[in-house]
Design a protein around this motif. Structure first.
Motif, PDB file in Angstrom:
ATOM      1  N   LYS A 269       0.806  -1.219   0.000  1.00 54.17           N
ATOM      2  CA  LYS A 269       0.000   0.000   0.000  1.00 54.17           C
ATOM      3  C   LYS A 269       0.842   1.272   0.000  1.00 54.17           C
ATOM      4  O   LYS A 269       0.344   2.345  -0.336  1.00 54.17           O
ATOM      5  CB  LYS A 269      -0.910   0.026   1.239  1.00 54.17           C
ATOM      6  N   ARG A 270       2.107   1.163   0.409  1.00 50.98           N
ATOM      7  CA  ARG A 270       2.975   2.340   0.516  1.00 50.98           C
ATOM      8  C   ARG A 270       4.320   2.017  -0.109  1.00 50.98           C
ATOM      9  O   ARG A 270       4.831   0.903   0.050  1.00 50.98           O
ATOM     10  CB  ARG A 270       3.202   2.734   1.973  1.00 50.98           C
ATOM     11  N   ILE A 271       4.915   3.008  -0.793  1.00 44.01           N
ATOM     12  CA  ILE A 271       6.203   2.800  -1.453  1.00 44.01           C
ATOM     13  C   ILE A 271       7.143   3.945  -1.088  1.00 44.01           C
ATOM     14  O   ILE A 271       6.866   5.105  -1.398  1.00 44.01           O
ATOM     15  CB  ILE A 271       6.048   2.729  -2.980  1.00 44.01           C
ATOM     16  N   ILE A 272       8.232   3.607  -0.412  1.00 47.07           N
ATOM     17  CA  ILE A 272       9.286   4.573  -0.114  1.00 47.07           C
ATOM     18  C   ILE A 272      10.290   4.537  -1.263  1.00 47.07           C
ATOM     19  O   ILE A 272      10.847   3.479  -1.577  1.00 47.07           O
ATOM     20  CB  ILE A 272       9.999   4.237   1.205  1.00 47.07           C
ATOM     21  N   LEU A 273      10.496   5.664  -1.901  1.00 46.72           N
ATOM     22  CA  LEU A 273      11.510   5.787  -2.952  1.00 46.72           C
ATOM     23  C   LEU A 273      12.781   6.337  -2.313  1.00 46.72           C
ATOM     24  O   LEU A 273      12.891   7.537  -2.054  1.00 46.72           O
ATOM     25  CB  LEU A 273      11.023   6.706  -4.069  1.00 46.72           C
ATOM     26  N   ASP A 274      13.714   5.448  -1.999  1.00 47.62           N
ATOM     27  CA  ASP A 274      14.949   5.845  -1.330  1.00 47.62           C
ATOM     28  C   ASP A 274      15.978   6.209  -2.398  1.00 47.62           C
ATOM     29  O   ASP A 274      16.449   5.352  -3.147  1.00 47.62           O
ATOM     30  CB  ASP A 274      15.464   4.703  -0.458  1.00 47.62           C
ATOM     31  N   LEU A 275      16.333   7.491  -2.450  1.00 46.22           N
ATOM     32  CA  LEU A 275      17.283   7.996  -3.437  1.00 46.22           C
ATOM     33  C   LEU A 275      18.590   8.419  -2.764  1.00 46.22           C
ATOM     34  O   LEU A 275      19.289   9.316  -3.227  1.00 46.22           O
ATOM     35  CB  LEU A 275      16.665   9.179  -4.192  1.00 46.22           C
ATOM     36  N   THR A 276      18.930   7.734  -1.673  1.00 48.08           N
ATOM     37  CA  THR A 276      20.137   8.052  -0.916  1.00 48.08           C
ATOM     38  C   THR A 276      21.377   7.967  -1.792  1.00 48.08           C
ATOM     39  O   THR A 276      21.604   6.966  -2.467  1.00 48.08           O
ATOM     40  CB  THR A 276      20.287   7.078   0.264  1.00 48.08           C
ATOM     41  N   GLU A 277      22.186   9.033  -1.774  1.00 53.09           N
ATOM     42  CA  GLU A 277      23.459   9.100  -2.483  1.00 53.09           C
ATOM     43  C   GLU A 277      23.311   8.901  -3.988  1.00 53.09           C
ATOM     44  O   GLU A 277      24.227   8.422  -4.664  1.00 53.09           O
ATOM     45  CB  GLU A 277      24.452   8.075  -1.921  1.00 53.09           C
ATOM     46  N   ASN A 278      22.156   9.265  -4.537  1.00 51.46           N
ATOM     47  CA  ASN A 278      21.932   9.125  -5.972  1.00 51.46           C
ATOM     48  C   ASN A 278      22.509  10.345  -6.687  1.00 51.46           C
ATOM     49  O   ASN A 278      21.966  11.443  -6.591  1.00 51.46           O
ATOM     50  CB  ASN A 278      20.432   8.978  -6.266  1.00 51.46           C
TER      51      ASN A 278
ATOM     52  N   PHE B  66      -1.101   2.992  -8.334  1.00 49.68           N
ATOM     53  CA  PHE B  66      -0.799   3.679  -7.085  1.00 49.68           C
ATOM     54  C   PHE B  66      -0.990   5.178  -7.253  1.00 49.68           C
ATOM     55  O   PHE B  66      -0.613   5.759  -8.267  1.00 49.68           O
ATOM     56  CB  PHE B  66       0.643   3.396  -6.638  1.00 49.68           C
ATOM     57  N   LYS B  67      -1.549   5.803  -6.225  1.00 50.53           N
ATOM     58  CA  LYS B  67      -1.721   7.248  -6.211  1.00 50.53           C
ATOM     59  C   LYS B  67      -0.435   7.916  -5.714  1.00 50.53           C
ATOM     60  O   LYS B  67       0.357   7.296  -4.992  1.00 50.53           O
ATOM     61  CB  LYS B  67      -2.880   7.631  -5.287  1.00 50.53           C
ATOM     62  N   PRO B  68      -0.221   9.179  -6.052  1.00 49.16           N
ATOM     63  CA  PRO B  68       0.963   9.882  -5.547  1.00 49.16           C
ATOM     64  C   PRO B  68       1.057   9.866  -4.024  1.00 49.16           C
ATOM     65  O   PRO B  68       2.160   9.834  -3.474  1.00 49.16           O
ATOM     66  CB  PRO B  68       0.775  11.304  -6.079  1.00 49.16           C
ATOM     67  N   SER B  69      -0.091   9.865  -3.335  1.00 46.94           N
ATOM     68  CA  SER B  69      -0.069   9.867  -1.870  1.00 46.94           C
ATOM     69  C   SER B  69       0.479   8.568  -1.294  1.00 46.94           C
ATOM     70  O   SER B  69       0.798   8.498  -0.107  1.00 46.94           O
ATOM     71  CB  SER B  69      -1.482  10.101  -1.329  1.00 46.94           C
ATOM     72  N   GLN B  70       0.617   7.545  -2.120  1.00 48.02           N
ATOM     73  CA  GLN B  70       1.149   6.266  -1.657  1.00 48.02           C
ATOM     74  C   GLN B  70       2.660   6.173  -1.838  1.00 48.02           C
ATOM     75  O   GLN B  70       3.255   5.148  -1.518  1.00 48.02           O
ATOM     76  CB  GLN B  70       0.461   5.113  -2.403  1.00 48.02           C
ATOM     77  N   PHE B  71       3.264   7.252  -2.343  1.00 45.22           N
ATOM     78  CA  PHE B  71       4.718   7.301  -2.514  1.00 45.22           C
ATOM     79  C   PHE B  71       5.320   8.296  -1.535  1.00 45.22           C
ATOM     80  O   PHE B  71       4.661   9.249  -1.105  1.00 45.22           O
ATOM     81  CB  PHE B  71       5.090   7.721  -3.936  1.00 45.22           C
ATOM     82  N   LEU B  72       6.582   8.092  -1.203  1.00 47.38           N
ATOM     83  CA  LEU B  72       7.332   9.005  -0.345  1.00 47.38           C
ATOM     84  C   LEU B  72       8.781   9.020  -0.815  1.00 47.38           C
ATOM     85  O   LEU B  72       9.395   7.963  -0.986  1.00 47.38           O
ATOM     86  CB  LEU B  72       7.265   8.567   1.117  1.00 47.38           C
ATOM     87  N   ILE B  73       9.325  10.225  -1.051  1.00 50.80           N
ATOM     88  CA  ILE B  73      10.721  10.381  -1.469  1.00 50.80           C
ATOM     89  C   ILE B  73      11.594  10.545  -0.226  1.00 50.80           C
ATOM     90  O   ILE B  73      11.265  11.317   0.681  1.00 50.80           O
ATOM     91  CB  ILE B  73      10.883  11.612  -2.373  1.00 50.80           C
ATOM     92  N   VAL B  74      12.725   9.831  -0.190  1.00 52.78           N
ATOM     93  CA  VAL B  74      13.678   9.958   0.908  1.00 52.78           C
ATOM     94  C   VAL B  74      15.064  10.214   0.316  1.00 52.78           C
ATOM     95  O   VAL B  74      15.521   9.469  -0.560  1.00 52.78           O
ATOM     96  CB  VAL B  74      13.727   8.686   1.773  1.00 52.78           C
ATOM     97  N   THR B  75      15.720  11.281   0.771  1.00 46.35           N
ATOM     98  CA  THR B  75      17.080  11.577   0.327  1.00 46.35           C
ATOM     99  C   THR B  75      17.880  12.130   1.501  1.00 46.35           C
ATOM    100  O   THR B  75      17.333  12.440   2.559  1.00 46.35           O
ATOM    101  CB  THR B  75      17.119  12.619  -0.816  1.00 46.35           C
ATOM    102  N   HIS B  76      19.184  12.256   1.283  1.00 35.89           N
ATOM    103  CA  HIS B  76      20.060  12.976   2.211  1.00 35.89           C
ATOM    104  C   HIS B  76      20.460  14.328   1.617  1.00 35.89           C
ATOM    105  O   HIS B  76      21.449  14.929   2.026  1.00 35.89           O
ATOM    106  CB  HIS B  76      21.305  12.150   2.523  1.00 35.89           C
ATOM    107  N   GLY B  77      19.690  14.779   0.626  1.00 33.22           N
ATOM    108  CA  GLY B  77      19.973  16.055  -0.021  1.00 33.22           C
ATOM    109  C   GLY B  77      20.773  15.907  -1.294  1.00 33.22           C
ATOM    110  O   GLY B  77      20.607  16.672  -2.238  1.00 33.22           O
ATOM    111  N   LEU B  78      21.666  14.911  -1.324  1.00 31.33           N
ATOM    112  CA  LEU B  78      22.458  14.705  -2.530  1.00 31.33           C
ATOM    113  C   LEU B  78      21.685  13.788  -3.479  1.00 31.33           C
ATOM    114  O   LEU B  78      21.996  12.620  -3.649  1.00 31.33           O
ATOM    115  CB  LEU B  78      23.818  14.104  -2.211  1.00 31.33           C
ATOM    116  N   CYS B  79      20.644  14.342  -4.048  1.00 30.30           N
ATOM    117  CA  CYS B  79      19.908  13.695  -5.140  1.00 30.30           C
ATOM    118  C   CYS B  79      20.061  14.665  -6.288  1.00 30.30           C
ATOM    119  O   CYS B  79      19.392  15.690  -6.338  1.00 30.30           O
ATOM    120  CB  CYS B  79      18.443  13.486  -4.749  1.00 30.30           C
TER     121      CYS B  79
END
Length: 729
Positions: free
Chosen positions: A441-450, A567-580
């Motif tokens: 139901k939920r998807i975390i998009l982890d873009l760490t160090e991308n 999936f709706k946009p509300s089911q996604f979450l972006i996670v970064t450390h700023g360096l995306c």
């Protein structure tokens, strides 16, 4: 007929018409060979220098004094300086942000940098040696805070890495409401660890997890933040620069890949950072004084000298000097790669990946940091040691999918945007299949160090996830140099590889394709008012995917209003450390700006470390859009140059240095107005700013995944995001 062409000079056989008479032919040949084989810049005499002065072996550690003795042996050369400045002064007229960098107005954190004016000033300066000139030039470029635009000095300088022993991470002490600088439990270089142990009796492992209270007699966090503001480029956000000064980690359960902290390991001139010190006096040994505190509260002062690790082998001084002038690409070293399908080199028209310019290392953490020894969570997200926190559903190159143990939250991680086409389409298809299979139901998009990558991949991912508007429109500077390049890019064989050819562009408003047959994509140009000053730019353009070789990646939306995504946009979450950055920034910015996907940024500083009016930390860096580097530019310039004396087409650098710059800028969409600023100069604040609360969380980002579940809309009882954000920032 004699075919001869010198690597160092522009002359070639085809520049000459040979007489038929034999003695004229022989005499002409001898004269041409004599002239062509002379280097364009006279090398410093090395005969008088000791052969071992600049002899270095890859992965070995050397004292700072030994390395600086070699560096200082390169004498100041007026011809080198002139030709370097000539090349950069012409090329940087194509820099997309040159006007706004020189006139940033009142925007926060954007330093005023008159790039061409500063280059011109350097022509009249006298430098003690070549090192001083390269330092000054590198310092000018990192002031732009633009990872797409950089100058790296000759390769022999770059291939020496200056090291400190401690890998730092920042940890939030919730009880004391303060940020602490801790020592992460690993060594980025075994050779370095052995050298410090044998030479100085310093056992690095005994300081794992300890707090660094002070650096050079100043509070550690404040010192490192100040140092990052002064010496780290890559981002215009000081909090992201602080993250970059610390160690970065790429999530993966089976191995640990780190982005080495810019504070701990620094190339002499590369990667948007200054060297470890302002050139000290001869014989001076630069040191860093740390005050560390162990778990019992005992304080200890350590005076630690800098050391250097060679990134390449130079057998003797002559070879080192030769490589100072001649660029060399060494064969790649073996590195961890789980992909069963090898990645392929990218078309320079498509791709920029900052990870190719940084030191990324796969390391083995110490025993106390093994995955099995770390705190797990139960299906409610509470800490426990009975159940694993997640399981991996697939692992393809640069892309992994995980299922958290609540069975409804997945994490899709990309460490860059460079998967090959087969892996990318496979990852998207597998993801949708597995998400449906497990009822996610939920998807975390982890873009760490991308650090970015292939623009085709970014577009494909957006089209695969949502019904989204197209990428924002872009433009390029319209001036004498760009018009000349555009005119010279029209012939067959050049128009399909040149970024100044209409053949690869479409009108961003009408969608009509331009052609290589005219310059109507560039001329007559559009005037834009930026921070009160006018500038001339091309038409609003977009790149034609089919014309830049997007290969098998579909470039049409997967979903439509009639066939909506699962999936709706509300089911996604972006996670970064700023360096995306780069393509990653464009991907994340379009998701948030146009689909209202939430964004969480990790790390940075606390409010007490920032000015009172500081904006919220950004979740992305350097969206720019299109970056070109000197190998591609040299190839293109050689094809379009109108004779060796063409003043509007630069020659290659006279030494083995490199440069790159952003030539095309992207704007928000829609609408686009005359006064609109490009995304590069538009602040992109995150919705939530969180901190790691332990060394384990700072060391392994996946340890924080269960916390991010609280930032999905269905966890707020459908409250509006702005209300919740007010309490969670």
């Amino acid at each position: 007929w004699i075919l001869f062409e010198s690597e160092e000079s522009p002359c070639s056989f085809f520049d000459f018409v040979w007489p038929m008479e034999m003695y004229f032919k022989v005499l002409s040949t001898l004269l041409v060979i004599t002239w062509c084989t002379q280097p364009s810049v006279a090398m410093d005499p090395v005969q008088s220098l000791p052969e071992k002065l600049c002899a270095f072996k890859r992965a070995q550690i050397y004292s700072a004094a030994d390395v600086m003795a070699c560096f200082r042996s390169v004498a100041y050369n007026a011809t080198t300086v002139k030709r370097t400045l000539d090349t950069l002064s012409v090329s940087m007229q194509l820099y997309a942000f040159r006007d706004i960098a020189a006139n940033p107005g009142n925007m926060p954190y954007f330093e005023k940098v008159d790039l061409l004016g500063e280059l011109e000033k350097m022509r009249t300066e006298k430098f003690e040696n070549d090192l001083a000139f390269q330092l000054k030039l590198g310092a000018l470029f990192y002031r732009l805070r633009d990872a797409h635009t950089d100058y790296n000095a000759p390769q022999t300088y770059q291939n020496m890495y200056w090291l400190q022993p401690f890998s730092t991470v920042s940890v939030y002490n919730k009880m004391a409401n303060k940020l602490e600088l801790r020592i992460a439990p690993f060594v980025v270089s075994k050779a370095m660890g052995k050298y410090y142990q044998q030479t100085y009796g310093l056992n690095i492992s005994q300081f794992y997890n300890q707090e660094i209270v002070e650096i050079n007699n100043e509070p550690a966090v404040e010192y490192l933040a100040s140092w990052a503001n002064a010496h780290v480029g890559l981002s215009k956000d000081p909090q992201i620069r602080f993250n970059l000064a610390n160690t970065g980690f790429v999530p993966h359960p089976n191995h640990t890949t780190v982005r080495v902290a810019m504070w701990q390991e620094r190339s002499s001139f590369g990667w948007q950072q200054m060297p470890f010190w302002d050139v000290p006096a001869v014989g001076e040994v630069p040191r860093v004084v740390y005050t560390v505190k162990d778990q019992m509260g005992t304080m200890r002062n350590l005076s630690v000298p800098w050391v250097a690790e060679a990134g390449f082998t130079y057998a003797n001084t002559s070879e080192w000097y030769y490589r100072y002038y001649h660029y060399y690409t060494p064969p790649p070293h073996k590195k961890h790669n789980k992909s069963k399908t090898a990645d392929v080199p990218r078309n320079p028209l498509r791709s920029f990946n900052l990870n190719n310019y940084r030191r990324m290392r796969t390391i083995e953490p110490s025993a106390e940091m093994k995955l099995g020894d770390m705190t797990n969570t139960d299906n409610k997200g509470s800490p426990t040691k009975k159940t694993p926190p997640y399981r991996m559903l697939f692992d393809l190159a640069h892309s992994q999918l995980y299922l958290l143990n609540d069975s409804v939250t997945a994490v899709w991680h990309f460490d860059d945007m460079e998967p090959n086409e087969k892996n990318m389409t496979k990852a998207v298809n597998l993801t949708y299949h597995l998400l449906a299979k497990h009822g996610v139901k939920r998807i975390i998009l982890d873009l760490t160090e991308n650090g970015g990558g292939d623009i085709c991949v970014g577009r494909y991912l957006l089209d695969s996830l949502f019904v989204t508007p197209d990428f924002g429109p872009s433009d390029m500077p319209n001036n004498e140099v760009s018009r000349h390049l555009a005119m010279r890019s029209m012939p067959t064989g050049i128009n399909n590889i040149s970024y100044w050819s209409g053949a690869i562009y479409t009108d961003a408003i009408s969608g009509k394709n331009y052609t290589y047959k005219n310059l109507n994509w560039l001329n007559p140009g559009l005037q834009r008012i930026r921070n009160g000053k006018p500038g001339n730019f091309s038409q609003l353009i977009d790149i034609v995917a089919s014309n830049i070789g997007c290969g098998n990646l579909p470039q049409k939306p997967l979903w439509t209003a009639a066939n909506p995504p699962p999936f709706k946009p509300s089911q996604f979450l972006i996670v970064t450390h700023g360096l995306c950055g780069s393509t990653c920034a464009l991907f994340a910015n379009h998701m948030k700006r146009y689909s209202n996907v939430g964004a969480v940024v990790v790390g940075g500083l606390l409010p007490q470390h920032m000015p009172r009016s500081s904006p919220v930390m950004q979740y992305t860096s350097f969206p720019g859009i299109q970056v070109l580097d000197s190998p591609y530019l040299d190839m293109l310039y050689n094809k379009v140059r109108d004779g060796p004396a063409d003043p509007l087409v630069p020659h290659p650098l006279p030494v083995s240095g490199e440069y790159r710059f952003c030539c095309r800028e992207i704007y928000p969409r829609p609408p686009v107005y005359k006064h609109t600023l490009p995304l590069e100069f538009t602040w992109q604040p995150a919705d939530w700013h969180v901190q790691a609360e332990s060394v384990e969380e700072a060391f392994r980002t996946e340890r924080m995944w269960y916390k991010f579940k609280n930032y999905f809309e269905d966890a707020w009882s459908e409250e509006p995001r702005k209300q919740v954000a007010a309490t969670l920032h």
